[in-house]
Scaffold this active site. Structure first.
Site, PDB file in Angstrom:
ATOM      1  N   LYS A 200       0.841  -1.187   0.000  1.00 39.77           N
ATOM      2  CA  LYS A 200       0.000   0.000   0.000  1.00 39.77           C
ATOM      3  C   LYS A 200       0.882   1.246   0.000  1.00 39.77           C
ATOM      4  O   LYS A 200       2.046   1.103   0.361  1.00 39.77           O
ATOM      5  CB  LYS A 200      -0.962  -0.094   1.163  1.00 39.77           C
TER       6      LYS A 200
ATOM      7  N   HIS B 163      -2.087  -4.837   5.300  1.00 37.48           N
ATOM      8  CA  HIS B 163      -1.531  -5.681   6.363  1.00 37.48           C
ATOM      9  C   HIS B 163      -2.526  -5.911   7.499  1.00 37.48           C
ATOM     10  O   HIS B 163      -2.323  -6.798   8.317  1.00 37.48           O
ATOM     11  CB  HIS B 163      -0.191  -5.131   6.866  1.00 37.48           C
TER      12      HIS B 163
ATOM     13  N   LYS C 106      -3.647  -9.603  10.416  1.00 38.84           N
ATOM     14  CA  LYS C 106      -3.787  -9.642  11.876  1.00 38.84           C
ATOM     15  C   LYS C 106      -4.778 -10.743  12.266  1.00 38.84           C
ATOM     16  O   LYS C 106      -5.873 -10.824  11.708  1.00 38.84           O
ATOM     17  CB  LYS C 106      -4.290  -8.291  12.409  1.00 38.84           C
TER      18      LYS C 106
ATOM     19  N   GLU D  79      -3.688   5.571  17.420  1.00 36.70           N
ATOM     20  CA  GLU D  79      -2.247   5.341  17.444  1.00 36.70           C
ATOM     21  C   GLU D  79      -1.578   6.366  18.351  1.00 36.70           C
ATOM     22  O   GLU D  79      -2.043   7.512  18.432  1.00 36.70           O
ATOM     23  CB  GLU D  79      -1.662   5.504  16.046  1.00 36.70           C
TER      24      GLU D  79
ATOM     25  N   ASP E 150      -4.510   7.577   4.275  1.00 35.73           N
ATOM     26  CA  ASP E 150      -3.558   6.625   4.849  1.00 35.73           C
ATOM     27  C   ASP E 150      -4.256   5.440   5.507  1.00 35.73           C
ATOM     28  O   ASP E 150      -3.735   4.326   5.484  1.00 35.73           O
ATOM     29  CB  ASP E 150      -2.699   7.369   5.891  1.00 35.73           C
TER      30      ASP E 150
ATOM     31  N   HIS F 256      -7.313   0.168   5.735  1.00 37.37           N
ATOM     32  CA  HIS F 256      -7.429  -0.562   7.002  1.00 37.37           C
ATOM     33  C   HIS F 256      -8.824  -0.468   7.638  1.00 37.37           C
ATOM     34  O   HIS F 256      -9.406  -1.467   8.043  1.00 37.37           O
ATOM     35  CB  HIS F 256      -6.397  -0.042   8.001  1.00 37.37           C
TER      36      HIS F 256
ATOM     37  N   LYS G  50      -3.412   9.978  14.872  1.00 37.98           N
ATOM     38  CA  LYS G  50      -2.041   9.801  15.350  1.00 37.98           C
ATOM     39  C   LYS G  50      -1.842  10.640  16.613  1.00 37.98           C
ATOM     40  O   LYS G  50      -2.581  11.598  16.852  1.00 37.98           O
ATOM     41  CB  LYS G  50      -1.060  10.273  14.275  1.00 37.98           C
TER      42      LYS G  50
END
Ligand code: BG6
Length: 512
Positions: A161, A191, A195, A229, A248, A253, A353
């Site tokens: 990505k 990704h 998980k 995060e 992002d 995700h 973030k």
């Protein structure tokens, strides 16, 4: 496939793994430890070889040293015995990815390596490069005849990505790579699908008979997805400032989480059945008008603050970030899925973030029981029936329900029924890339993104990008680093009479 590895899984077939971007961060931090873990679990073929490519000319010896250093730094696998196993089968080519010469050299190297390691003619090309290189690498591989599958030998390409930076660029990239490759040869990584807890969403929903009858608009009040995060933008300012939290994290995700929660049961776990159901969910997401985007999407940017007891500088003062940047580091949004299962059930998503805690979870809130029996209990004392799937860390599941507080009068409190992965299973350290690399080697594309689902994700996000563009440079709410994000994100829910589960709450304990 031959012998059996951990838990009876088959060893992957022999192949050469060709890594573009072999000296980069992703290869060192995630891919190489994942390979070691696969080796630990007996899932890699003995006849495996690696060829690294990158711009620097470090030679085989330099690449082997790079692998060894990476493996020592990011502990994984069984111990140092494995390191030698990898370095004995690692080779390197240096050059520019747009140079046809490097692909000629690669063809020669592949022939050499195949002869030395009996890799059965199978090749997995891993594109761990900046996205601007994806199309050119695929084109050049095709021109050099390296993507042709003959005599049952496979040629597959893993693409990292981000896949596009908006809808038109994602469509163009798909078109470009599909000139060279069949869809079945392309493995687009997200990704999050590597998980365990993300894969468990499917098992939780479809392996438990009590779930499905409740999993719809008749019983569910709302769904809330949080990916919080603590990291800031760190050294990624150049990339991040062009990207922002929406691009992002959301079309990839967060939409993986959303689609796994909302999809219809697929007819089987085959790649196409599963991916078709996921695409249908995204196709059914209501497209926001410019006005709805203003009302239902909240952006924010972190300012100064303290995260994990460390002082954090404001986003605008991070390296490579323009001082006037209006790029969002936080986003919250309310979406609707216009289909029979979910009509009228809001889905709230948020990610950011430099927040107070690193915590990702999905809360499914069930409708309240009729209040008639509890007329004397204030409504806020009746706990909502929340089912929370804790994605990371403290992986597990909690279910919140009301119980009678012991005593002569009927008083109610909320308690949590908890399942914690760590208590129930022995958890082997993993990076999340193990399953993805192994699945690609064995030809199972279920956990990868098909062209249509990538585009469907961007199609949902594009109207928001358009609305922002129309608005021009808007000043963003600034939230303190180490907080839960901007107050506006709380208002997004409070105006509907709802609230987020607090990110500061311990993973598997009760929360709002
Ligand atoms: C990446 C994003 O895809 O995912 C990063 O580019 C983000 O900005 C990361 O930090 C989050 O992944 P994880 O596995 O740490 O939740």
């Amino acid at each position: 496939m031959t012998a059996a590895g951990r838990d009876g899984a088959q060893t992957a077939p022999a192949c050469v793994l060709v890594i573009f971007g072999a000296t980069g961060d992703l290869t060192r931090r995630l891919l190489v430890p994942a390979l070691r873990n696969l080796r630990r679990d007996g899932l890699l073929a003995e006849n495996l070889a690696l060829i690294g490519l990158a711009s620097r000319d470090i030679g085989d010896a330099g690449f082997r040293k790079h692998l060894r250093d990476g493996m020592e730094q990011f502990k994984a696998g069984k111990g140092d015995a494995d390191i030698a196993w990898f370095t004995q089968r690692a080779y390197y080519l240096g050059g520019k990815f747009e140079d046809p010469g490097i692909y000629k050299a690669l063809a020669g190297k592949l022939a050499e390596v195949e002869a030395a390691h009996h890799t059965a003619g199978n090749v997995l090309f891993y594109l761990a490069t900046p996205p601007s290189e994806f199309a050119v690498i695929v084109e050049q591989l095709g021109k050099a005849g390296l993507t042709r599958e003959t005599d049952g030998h496979w040629r597959r390409v893993i693409i990292e990505k981000p896949f596009g930076h908006d809808l038109p660029s994602a469509v163009a990239l798909n078109k470009e790579i599909l000139k060279t490759l069949d869809e079945g040869q392309i493995y687009r990584i997200d990704h999050y699908l590597g998980k365990e807890t993300v894969q468990n969403i499917m098992v939780f929903r479809f392996a438990n008979g009590f779930v499905e009858p409740l999993w719809n608009r008749d019983h569910i009040d709302n769904v809330r997805i949080t990916v919080a995060e603590t990291v800031g933008v760190e050294q990624r300012g150049r990339f991040y400032d062009q990207t922002g939290a929406l691009r992002d994290m959301v079309p990839n995700h967060l939409f993986q989480l959303l689609t796994l929660i909302a999809m219809e049961p697929p007819s089987c776990f085959g790649a196409d059945a599963l991916r078709s159901e996921k695409s249908k969910v995204l196709d059914a997401v209501h497209r926001l008008s410019a006005e709805e985007a203003r009302r239902n999407v909240v952006r924010g940017q972190y300012g100064a603050g303290i995260v994990d007891n460390k002082q954090v500088v404001p986003y605008r003062e991070a390296p490579d970030v323009p001082r006037q940047s209006t790029t969002e580091t936080y986003i919250a949004m309310k979406l609707a899925i216009d289909n029979w299962r979910w009509a009228g059930v809001p889905f709230y998503l948020r990610t950011g973030k430099a927040l107070a805690r690193r915590r990702s979870y999905i809360t499914v809130q069930f409708k309240q029981a009729p209040l008639a029996l509890f007329r004397d209990t204030p409504v806020e004392r009746l706990p909502p029936n929340d089912l929370t799937l804790h994605i990371q860390p403290d992986e597990g599941v909690t279910l919140r329900f009301g119980v009678k507080i012991p005593g002569p009068t009927v008083n109610i409190d909320g308690v949590d029924l908890k399942f914690n992965y760590q208590d129930a299973f022995e958890i082997m350290p993993s990076t999340g890339y193990e399953t993805l690399v192994y699945d690609c080697m064995t030809g199972d594309a279920a956990l990868f993104q098909r062209a249509d689902s990538i585009e469907a994700g961007w199609r949902v996000v594009q109207p928001v990008l358009d609305a922002w563009k129309e608005e021009g440079r808007a000043e963003l709410p600034i939230y303190p680093a180490g907080s839960s994000g901007p107050e506006e994100a709380n208002q997004l829910l409070s105006r509907d009479g709802r609230r987020w589960r607090a990110i500061s709450t311990d993973g598997l304990s009760a929360g709002g």
